[in-house]
Enzyme design. Structure first.
Site, PDB file in Angstrom:
ATOM      1  N   HIS A  53      -7.540  -5.941  -7.524  1.00 48.31           N
ATOM      2  CA  HIS A  53      -7.156  -4.666  -8.149  1.00 48.31           C
ATOM      3  C   HIS A  53      -6.762  -3.603  -7.122  1.00 48.31           C
ATOM      4  O   HIS A  53      -6.211  -2.569  -7.480  1.00 48.31           O
ATOM      5  CB  HIS A  53      -8.280  -4.150  -9.062  1.00 48.31           C
TER       6      HIS A  53
ATOM      7  N   ASP B 104     -10.767 -11.246  -9.525  1.00 46.80           N
ATOM      8  CA  ASP B 104     -10.472 -10.017  -8.787  1.00 46.80           C
ATOM      9  C   ASP B 104     -10.532 -10.246  -7.275  1.00 46.80           C
ATOM     10  O   ASP B 104     -10.993  -9.384  -6.517  1.00 46.80           O
ATOM     11  CB  ASP B 104     -11.444  -8.903  -9.183  1.00 46.80           C
TER      12      ASP B 104
ATOM     13  N   SER C 100     -14.070  -1.049  -2.697  1.00 46.28           N
ATOM     14  CA  SER C 100     -13.612  -2.291  -3.317  1.00 46.28           C
ATOM     15  C   SER C 100     -12.918  -3.189  -2.306  1.00 46.28           C
ATOM     16  O   SER C 100     -12.018  -2.754  -1.580  1.00 46.28           O
ATOM     17  CB  SER C 100     -12.651  -1.988  -4.468  1.00 46.28           C
TER      18      SER C 100
END
Length: 460
Positions: A190, A228, A306
């Site tokens: 993402h 992801d 992330s």
């Protein structure tokens, strides 16, 4: 003396005599020994002639606690070491202090076992900056710093410009880890792939900044939206630092971990915490699609973390940080590195992640769940473990194979199974291959079915 009386309650005159004699022995000497792991013992050395009289009722205490190192004053005097108190965080000292039986010199424990000070060995480290090593896996002064130092240089900042109809509206920021000297970077999908309907203006290009300030233009090589996980590649003519993979299956709730990344573009940020859960299911988080499991941690994770690594105290990557619960503190989640390794292997061999699909909703069974279900339905098969099938997707491979709601899977492809994870591991990437499944139905009826998995739709 007051301290001793508080620590060792005196119930009779003999005990009082031992205590007074110990404290007032004219030739007694006080020795203090400080261990590298913050353990402390204080002992008194008294003439051997008094040892028998000072022998404590709890004779096994000396066997459970190490004798402190000391230097005798005179070779003509033999001394007995009597412990006054002990303080130690670990129960096992075998790995950092070894005491061996030796010739009759130096220390005696009152049971005719004598030890030499040369036999007391301490494990030390010659590396600069290393703190004391611990046999109990507890934290030392430099544990977190050393773990971060091992993996920190390989952590990078990623930035991808995003826009709408040719207009730049911001950047997608995140972190990554260089896992190969050829410039392979592990990160989150993402961060580098369009997830929010905003078109990336970079056409698969990513701005990469290393910890030492070097900048590169990276290219998105692979991305798996379901897990992801993504791979970015950079080319460098100079050596690149790399990080080492650990094993997430060895983690336990309560283990210390460190999160590294670039939250809010603040590069070289390190936070520490513990593993809160090792198998948090995606369904627990309200996430649909394929079944996934995450590591839950209370490390501080924010926007920009992330894709960054979650590492153990040995500086090995055990997970990839991907998300946190908004509005809550200490609820961060990472993809276990064992699952990531399988995804990377799929990228290398197939160019994408191949997942088999049966069309079954499944629930792990145990004694308590079985007992509760039997209260509602006495016809439930008599099993102690297995996987319950509460729902079958119409038109799915499982539906065509004859599965019914209420079936309990006890054997899959010739192997006994007791959990969904075992079934997933057995299936692997077996697409189009018939698998024999043994199920039990109401009133203990056993049936063998043959099901052929199909490749799962990536959008599921």
């Amino acid at each position: 003396m007051r301290y001793l009386l508080r620590k060792f309650p005196v119930s009779d005159r003999k005990s009082l005599f031992r205590l007074v004699a110990l404290a007032s022995a004219g030739s007694g000497l006080l020795y203090s020994h400080y261990g590298g792991d913050s353990g402390t013992s204080i002992s008194v050395s008294v003439p051997a002639a008094l040892c028998d009289k000072l022998k404590w009722p709890w004779s096994n205490m000396l066997e459970q606690a190490p004798c402190p190192a000391y230097t005798p004053l005179n070779d003509n005097w033999k001394h007995c070491i009597v412990p006054l108190f002990f303080s130690r965080p670990a129960a096992d000292r075998s790995s950092d202090i070894d005491i061996k039986k030796a010739a009759p010199v130096g220390i005696t424990d009152g049971s005719n076992h004598q030890y030499s000070t040369s036999d007391i060995k301490k494990e030390t480290s010659g590396e600069a900056g290393d703190g004391p090593r611990h046999s109990c896996n507890c934290l030392g002064r430099d544990t977190i710093a050393n773990a971060a130092a091992r993996v920190g240089p390989s952590v990078v900042n990623l930035s991808v410009p995003q826009g709408f109809h040719g207009m730049t509206v911001g950047k997608s920021i995140g972190s990554g880890t260089i896992i190969d000297a050829d410039g392979t970077i592990l990160t989150c999908a993402h961060v580098v792939v369009d997830f929010q309907g905003l078109r990336s203006l970079s056409k698969g290009k990513v701005d990469v900044t290393l910890q030492d300030g070097r900048t590169y233009e990276g290219t998105v090589v692979n991305a798996d939206l379901q897990s992801d996980i993504a791979i970015v590649k950079i080319n460098s003519k100079t050596p690149l630092p790399t990080a080492k993979f650990g094993t997430s299956s060895k983690l336990r709730p309560g283990d210390w971990v460190v999160a590294l990344g670039c939250p809010l573009t603040l590069q070289n940020t390190i936070t520490a915490g513990i593993v809160s859960c090792v198998d948090r299911k995606s369904s627990d988080l309200g996430l649909g699609g394929m079944r996934r499991e995450y590591l839950q941690t209370d490390c501080a994770i924010n926007q920009g973390n992330s894709g960054g690594p979650l590492v153990n105290v040995d500086g090995e990557i055990v997970g990839v940080n991907i998300m946190k619960v908004m509005g809550a503190d200490g609820l961060g989640f990472a993809v276990p590195i064992d699952a990531v390794c399988k995804i990377i292997e799929h990228f290398k061999t197939k160019g994408r992640v191949v997942r088999p699909w049966l069309g079954l909703k499944m629930i792990d069974l145990n004694d308590m769940i079985v007992a509760q279900l039997k209260e509602k339905d006495a016809a439930l098969p008599n099993v102690t473990k297995g996987v319950l099938v509460p729902m079958v997707t119409p038109g799915s491979p499982a539906d065509r194979a004859g599965f019914r709601p209420g079936d309990v899977v006890v054997e899959f492809d010739g192997k006994r199974v007791g959990s969904i994870k075992e079934i997933i591991e057995i299936m692997g990437d077996k697409i189009g291959k018939p698998l024999r499944v043994v199920v039990k139905r109401a009133h203990d009826k056993s049936l063998t079915l043959t099901v052929t998995p199909e490749e799962a739709n990536p959008d599921m």
